[in-house]
Scaffold this motif. Structure first.
Motif, mmCIF file in Angstrom:
data_model
loop_
_atom_site.group_PDB
_atom_site.id
_atom_site.type_symbol
_atom_site.label_atom_id
_atom_site.label_comp_id
_atom_site.label_asym_id
_atom_site.label_seq_id
_atom_site.Cartn_x
_atom_site.Cartn_y
_atom_site.Cartn_z
ATOM 1 N N THR A 497 89.199 -2.124 62.548
ATOM 2 C CA THR A 497 89.877 -1.210 63.457
ATOM 3 C C THR A 497 90.933 -0.359 62.758
ATOM 4 O O THR A 497 91.493 0.550 63.374
ATOM 5 C CB THR A 497 90.552 -1.997 64.598
ATOM 6 N N GLU A 498 91.200 -0.652 61.485
ATOM 7 C CA GLU A 498 92.166 0.144 60.731
ATOM 8 C C GLU A 498 91.835 0.031 59.248
ATOM 9 O O GLU A 498 91.073 -0.847 58.820
ATOM 10 C CB GLU A 498 93.585 -0.350 60.977
ATOM 11 N N TRP A 499 92.398 0.949 58.458
ATOM 12 C CA TRP A 499 92.130 0.934 57.023
ATOM 13 C C TRP A 499 93.016 -0.124 56.369
ATOM 14 O O TRP A 499 94.227 0.027 56.264
ATOM 15 C CB TRP A 499 92.396 2.305 56.418
ATOM 16 N N ARG A 500 92.381 -1.209 55.901
ATOM 17 C CA ARG A 500 93.130 -2.306 55.278
ATOM 18 C C ARG A 500 92.600 -2.627 53.886
ATOM 19 O O ARG A 500 92.911 -3.685 53.335
ATOM 20 C CB ARG A 500 93.051 -3.557 56.154
ATOM 21 N N TRP A 501 91.765 -1.729 53.347
ATOM 22 C CA TRP A 501 91.161 -1.961 52.045
ATOM 23 C C TRP A 501 91.822 -1.086 50.987
ATOM 24 O O TRP A 501 92.561 -0.152 51.308
ATOM 25 C CB TRP A 501 89.661 -1.656 52.097
ATOM 26 N N LYS A 502 91.550 -1.378 49.770
ATOM 27 C CA LYS A 502 92.052 -0.505 48.718
ATOM 28 C C LYS A 502 91.329 0.836 48.815
ATOM 29 O O LYS A 502 90.205 0.919 49.310
ATOM 30 C CB LYS A 502 91.861 -1.133 47.346
ATOM 31 N N THR A 601 79.935 5.367 80.988
ATOM 32 C CA THR A 601 80.758 4.443 81.759
ATOM 33 C C THR A 601 81.297 3.367 80.829
ATOM 34 O O THR A 601 80.753 3.119 79.743
ATOM 35 C CB THR A 601 79.952 3.778 82.890
ATOM 36 N N LYS A 602 82.335 2.724 81.285
ATOM 37 C CA LYS A 602 82.981 1.706 80.463
ATOM 38 C C LYS A 602 82.037 0.546 80.165
ATOM 39 O O LYS A 602 81.957 0.066 79.030
ATOM 40 C CB LYS A 602 84.245 1.218 81.163
ATOM 41 N N ASP A 603 81.313 0.104 81.182
ATOM 42 C CA ASP A 603 80.432 -1.044 80.990
ATOM 43 C C ASP A 603 79.279 -0.727 80.049
ATOM 44 O O ASP A 603 78.938 -1.534 79.177
ATOM 45 C CB ASP A 603 79.889 -1.512 82.343
ATOM 46 N N SER A 604 78.664 0.423 80.235
ATOM 47 C CA SER A 604 77.528 0.763 79.373
ATOM 48 C C SER A 604 77.980 1.043 77.949
ATOM 49 O O SER A 604 77.256 0.741 76.993
ATOM 50 C CB SER A 604 76.777 1.970 79.944
ATOM 51 N N LEU A 605 79.185 1.591 77.751
ATOM 52 C CA LEU A 605 79.689 1.821 76.400
ATOM 53 C C LEU A 605 79.957 0.488 75.700
ATOM 54 O O LEU A 605 79.674 0.340 74.506
ATOM 55 C CB LEU A 605 80.966 2.656 76.445
ATOM 56 N N ARG A 606 80.483 -0.455 76.433
ATOM 57 C CA ARG A 606 80.711 -1.784 75.855
ATOM 58 C C ARG A 606 79.381 -2.431 75.474
ATOM 59 O O ARG A 606 79.261 -3.078 74.431
ATOM 60 C CB ARG A 606 81.443 -2.682 76.853
ATOM 61 N N LYS A 607 78.366 -2.223 76.276
ATOM 62 C CA LYS A 607 77.074 -2.845 76.033
ATOM 63 C C LYS A 607 76.319 -2.180 74.879
ATOM 64 O O LYS A 607 75.636 -2.859 74.109
ATOM 65 C CB LYS A 607 76.230 -2.770 77.310
ATOM 66 N N ILE A 608 76.462 -0.861 74.716
ATOM 67 C CA ILE A 608 75.680 -0.132 73.712
ATOM 68 C C ILE A 608 76.413 -0.050 72.377
ATOM 69 O O ILE A 608 75.868 -0.386 71.329
ATOM 70 C CB ILE A 608 75.337 1.278 74.229
ATOM 71 N N ASP A 609 77.665 0.412 72.398
ATOM 72 C CA ASP A 609 78.412 0.584 71.145
ATOM 73 C C ASP A 609 79.082 -0.693 70.669
ATOM 74 O O ASP A 609 79.382 -0.834 69.480
ATOM 75 C CB ASP A 609 79.484 1.671 71.318
ATOM 76 N N ARG A 610 79.359 -1.609 71.557
ATOM 77 C CA ARG A 610 80.030 -2.875 71.233
ATOM 78 C C ARG A 610 81.257 -2.641 70.348
ATOM 79 O O ARG A 610 81.342 -3.122 69.212
ATOM 80 C CB ARG A 610 79.043 -3.823 70.561
ATOM 81 N N ASP A 615 91.059 -1.589 73.834
ATOM 82 C CA ASP A 615 91.276 -0.422 74.680
ATOM 83 C C ASP A 615 90.278 0.691 74.330
ATOM 84 O O ASP A 615 90.623 1.863 74.286
ATOM 85 C CB ASP A 615 92.704 0.088 74.527
ATOM 86 N N PHE A 616 89.035 0.300 74.089
ATOM 87 C CA PHE A 616 88.026 1.237 73.602
ATOM 88 C C PHE A 616 87.779 2.384 74.581
ATOM 89 O O PHE A 616 87.547 3.524 74.184
ATOM 90 C CB PHE A 616 86.713 0.502 73.324
ATOM 91 N N TRP A 617 87.839 2.111 75.890
ATOM 92 C CA TRP A 617 87.535 3.168 76.862
ATOM 93 C C TRP A 617 88.645 4.216 76.893
ATOM 94 O O TRP A 617 88.370 5.416 76.957
ATOM 95 C CB TRP A 617 87.328 2.554 78.239
ATOM 96 N N THR A 618 89.871 3.766 76.804
ATOM 97 C CA THR A 618 90.990 4.721 76.751
ATOM 98 C C THR A 618 90.903 5.567 75.490
ATOM 99 O O THR A 618 91.109 6.788 75.532
ATOM 100 C CB THR A 618 92.326 3.953 76.789
ATOM 101 N N ARG A 619 90.602 4.951 74.372
ATOM 102 C CA ARG A 619 90.445 5.690 73.128
ATOM 103 C C ARG A 619 89.275 6.670 73.216
ATOM 104 O O ARG A 619 89.343 7.782 72.686
ATOM 105 C CB ARG A 619 90.222 4.710 71.969
ATOM 106 N N PHE A 620 88.224 6.251 73.856
ATOM 107 C CA PHE A 620 87.050 7.109 73.994
ATOM 108 C C PHE A 620 87.378 8.384 74.775
ATOM 109 O O PHE A 620 87.081 9.503 74.328
ATOM 110 C CB PHE A 620 85.941 6.309 74.685
ATOM 111 N N LEU A 621 88.015 8.214 75.913
ATOM 112 C CA LEU A 621 88.372 9.377 76.734
ATOM 113 C C LEU A 621 89.386 10.269 76.026
ATOM 114 O O LEU A 621 89.305 11.508 76.086
ATOM 115 C CB LEU A 621 88.920 8.913 78.086
ATOM 116 N N ASP A 622 90.342 9.651 75.338
ATOM 117 C CA ASP A 622 91.350 10.436 74.626
ATOM 118 C C ASP A 622 90.728 11.214 73.465
ATOM 119 O O ASP A 622 91.153 12.331 73.151
ATOM 120 C CB ASP A 622 92.452 9.506 74.116
ATOM 121 N N SER A 623 89.694 10.648 72.841
ATOM 122 C CA SER A 623 89.004 11.361 71.760
ATOM 123 C C SER A 623 88.297 12.601 72.288
ATOM 124 O O SER A 623 88.273 13.656 71.632
ATOM 125 C CB SER A 623 87.994 10.430 71.080
#
Length: 796
Positions: A497-502, A601-610, A615-623
């Motif tokens: 979920t974030e850049w934690r690598w070199k 929809t929130k449910d189908s996005l959770r099922k397809i994109d996993r 807070d994936f749905w909020t991030r999705f709409l904000d994107s």
């Protein structure tokens, strides 16, 4: 066969004189008493006679003349004929069942006799016998010929091929000797499935374990096909082959590596090995037979013997195969090697295909090339494999400790671990990736290969005018924040979920990407079918699709990377999964910015994109809102998954109004094969007509958009905003030269001089439009239809 009508008619006229509780027979009511005494009729017969009488209509009873009545003494109701008549329905049913059963038995006997005859028919002449009175049955051909392929550098393999051809002709079999340099596997290899030919491969190993120049393209194609899900594990099912490798055991780590690899790749594609691989050794001291010529003669003898057995219809490897192993090894062989099927556990094959002849040479996987965790290994080899895995794990942990707090500073003040572990490197390398540094990669797109041959480009060529043979598919970040069910790579890439690598520097990544891309392109020089002018154009990268795998926008230096691309006059097509809205807002201008909208929809996005974010749905709409703020070209990418997200039309329309994209790409999902990480099947792949129907219905809900273009081969359509339709003509293509001028002005002004999507649009050609006869295929190219349509490897 019942009683006469007159007899029944008379029986109703006589007086009723009951002589028993059931009364006398109906047929004797008018007869004398002495005749009644002679008829001891039971109650059952009385009822039967009454039923027979009732079946006659009054007209028939009245019509029947009494003069035809026989003597009553001659009529015997105890006769079996009456019983048969009364039960005639059961007789008919039994007779019909018997006939049907007899027919089935005869058909079964004929089929068994035919198959038995086919198995017992000897090889006979096809013409008539000399006496012209009879002809022998047509012989069954088990081997139609032999094709000998060779890859030679110094001429040794070519010489061996000639010797083998002469030996094969002694069996009265047609033989062809083929230089792999002149052979196109993409067009012709699949033909060997039904040709009943046996293919022999004589392959030399060149410097550093690489194939010879003449066999380089064949080996490259075979390697990619064996790891490409579009081909599958049955692509070459039915093909029969044998391999003889030429090498020098002094180079222990690369000894006969080419022969081993080709043997393995053919097996992984479903081909059937008819003979154990032979290894010719130029080192006379270590050679099993004293010289490479003697090694070849020994293998040739076994090959000819095997051909003779195949001509007779024998299919076993000598009769000693058991559980995928062939114990009939050449004398002198002491070790066993694991079967080269790293994916066999995931892709089971039928019984016949699970009994290949085991190679009698040395270890299938050389040093540093041991099998992965998903490979099938012998029990006796398990200890060695575990030791190698433990050693690799210790080295990995030591390396992580070294880089965890390295000397090179990061923005946060310290450097994390490497994104690519040894296991991930192995998995991605097998899939054809060229890895760059610790977190980047590049891969040659199949549409690049297709357009080099003049066989058409991808949908981006149809929609936006990209030259597919000049496009580089890469990513500066292999990591992703989603685990989509339709992931092409079966989630072999890392997640986070974030850049934690070199972090590697963008200059190094771009330089490595271009260098590796051009190295892969060079392998097409002189390949049959490749157009020379397109090859020269392809050696100059013009486009970069940052959509290979992972989430490119996660890379902290993505803006600098884009700037370097534009300085080289390379256009940028960046795809993001709509989970990093702030990074989208900070993003500098790109040629075209994509956001994957896989569900509405929130449910189908959770099922397809996993997604990994809570807070994936909020991030999705904000994107999507962040996308609406961009002035350059923006695109929604919709991937339709049947039974999952094709019924959410109204919700999709609301998302379109939220992000106001310039274009909407709607594409049917591409099935990527079975995976334990996904439940997706072929049933979830929509037909092109279903995609068209979905798009028509969607356009009906978004009044500012229309269907502009279509690429039938990719099962994809383009919906465009009406501002790109000028005076009735679509302008969806891109003026790439103009874009480079505008982005340079933007950089020179420090970002103050901005520009919009309409400033660098170009007119769309008629053949790319929706409804055109070409269905999105460029008429300058020639569409190639595979001869074996059941082995289609279409994808995008």
């Amino acid at each position: 066969m019942g009683p006469p009508l007159s007899l029944l008619s008379q029986s109703r006229q006589g007086p009723a004189r009951p002589a028993s509780p059931l009364g006398p027979p109906l047929s004797l009511r008018s007869g004398p008493a002495r005749q009644r005494a002679a008829w001891p009729v039971t109650g059952l017969r009385v009822l039967a006679c009454a039923a027979a009488e009732e079946q006659l209509s009054p007209g028939l009873r009245a019509w029947a003349p009494r003069s035809m009545d026989p003597p009553l003494a001659a009529w015997d109701l105890s006769s079996p004929l009456l019983s048969l008549w009364m039960h005639r329905f059961y007789l008919y049913l039994g007779f019909a069942f018997g006939i049907s059963l007899w027919i089935c038995v005869q058909i079964l006997i004929k089929k068994q006799g035919k198959s038995s005859q086919e198995r017992s028919i000897p090889e006979a002449a096809q013409d008539l016998m000399t006496n012209d009175y009879a002809s022998l049955p047509k012989k069954h051909i088990f081997v139609s010929g032999v094709k000998i392929f060779y890859g030679s550098q110094t001429g040794t393999a070519k010489g061996f091929a000639t010797i083998l051809a002469k030996a094969v002709t002694s069996l009265d079999l047609p033989v062809a000797v083929i230089n792999l340099k002149e052979y196109d596997p993409d067009d012709h290899l699949v033909e060997e499935i039904t040709s009943k030919s046996v293919c022999a491969f004589l392959l030399a190993t060149y410097t550093d374990g690489r194939p010879t120049e003449s066999a380089e393209w064949f080996c490259k194609w075979l390697q990619e096909a064996s790891s490409d899900f579009r081909f599958g594990r049955t692509y070459l099912k039915g093909m029969r082959y044998a391999v003889f490798g030429l090498g020098n055991s002094a180079y222990a780590s690369h000894f006969n590596k080419v022969g081993k690899n080709v043997d393995k790749w053919l097996w992984m594609l479903g081909a059937r090995r008819v003979l154990a691989r032979g290894d010719g050794d130029c080192d006379a001291v270590r050679s099993k037979h004293g010289s490479i010529e003697a090694d070849f003669r020994a293998w040739k003898t076994r090959f000819i013997s095997r051909l003779q057995a195949l001509q007779k219809g024998e299919t076993s490897c000598g009769g000693n195969c058991r559980r995928g192993k062939c114990e009939s090894k050449q004398h002198g062989t002491e070790d066993k090697e694991p079967e080269p099927h790293s994916l066999a556990a995931q892709q089971p094959r039928d019984t016949e295909e699970e009994e290949p002849c085991e190679s009698s040479s040395e270890e299938e996987f050389g040093a540093g090339e041991h099998q992965g965790p998903n490979s099938v290994v012998d029990v006796e080899d398990l200890g060695k494999v575990m030791d190698l895995m433990k050693k690799e794990k210790r080295e990995e942990e030591q390396q992580e400790e070294k880089v965890l707090f390295g000397s090179r500073e990061k923005k946060e003040g310290r450097e994390g671990r490497a994104m690519l572990t040894p296991a991930l490197r192995e998995a991605l390398t097998k899939q054809g990736y060229q890895l760059i540094g610790s977190h980047s990669g590049v891969k040659l797109c199949r549409w690049t290969k297709s357009m080099l041959r003049g066989r058409g480009g991808c949908y981006k060529h149809t929609f936006y005018g990209i030259e597919s043979h000049r496009c580089m598919e890469a990513t500066p970040s292999l990591a992703c924040a989603n685990k989509c069910v339709f992931c092409w790579r079966h989630h072999t890439n890392p997640v986070g979920t974030e850049w934690r690598w070199k972090m590697d520097q963008p200059e190094m990544i771009l330089e490595g990407a271009v260098e590796n891309h051009l190295d892969m392109m060079k392998q097409f020089r002189g390949v049959p079918g490749v157009k020379a002018e397109r090859f020269e154009e392809g050696m100059k990268v013009k486009h970069c699709a940052l959509s290979l795998v992972g989430e490119p926008i996660m890379y902290p230096e993505i803006n600098r990377f884009l700037q370097l691309l534009h300085q080289r006059k390379i256009s940028s097509f960046l795809v993001t999964n709509a989970q990093f809205p702030e990074e989208i807002r900070k993003l500098k201008p790109v040629t075209q910015l994509y956001v994957s909208v896989d569900a509405s929809t929130k449910d189908s996005l959770r099922k397809i994109d996993r997604p990994l974010f809570k807070d994936f749905w909020t991030r999705f709409l904000d994107s999507l809102k962040a996308l609406a703020e961009k002035q350059q070209r923006t695109v929604y990418r919709l991937t339709l998954v049947k039974s999952w997200n094709v019924d959410e039309l109204q919700a999709y329309a609301e998302l379109v109004s939220l992000g106001s994209p310039d274009f909407i790409e709607v594409k049917g999902v591409t099935y990527c094969g079975e995976s334990a990480a996904s439940s997706l099947t072929m049933a979830n792949v929509p037909w092109h007509e279903e995609v068209v129907r979905f798009v028509r219905e969607l356009v009906g809900l978004i009044p500012d958009y229309e269907i502009a273009c279509e690429h039938e081969h990719s099962n994809c359509l383009l919906v465009a905003h009406r501002r790109f339709k000028i005076e009735g003509e679509w302008w969806t293509w891109i003026d790439y030269g103009r874009f480079q001028e505008l982005v340079q002005e933007y950089e020179d002004s420090g970002g103050s001089k901005s520009f919009s999507a309409e400033d660098y649009m170009a007119k769309t050609p008629p053949w790319a439009l929706f409804g055109a006869r070409e269905r999105g295929f460029d008429p300058k190219d020639t569409r190639h239809q595979r001869k074996n349509k059941s082995k289609d490897v279409s994808g995008c």
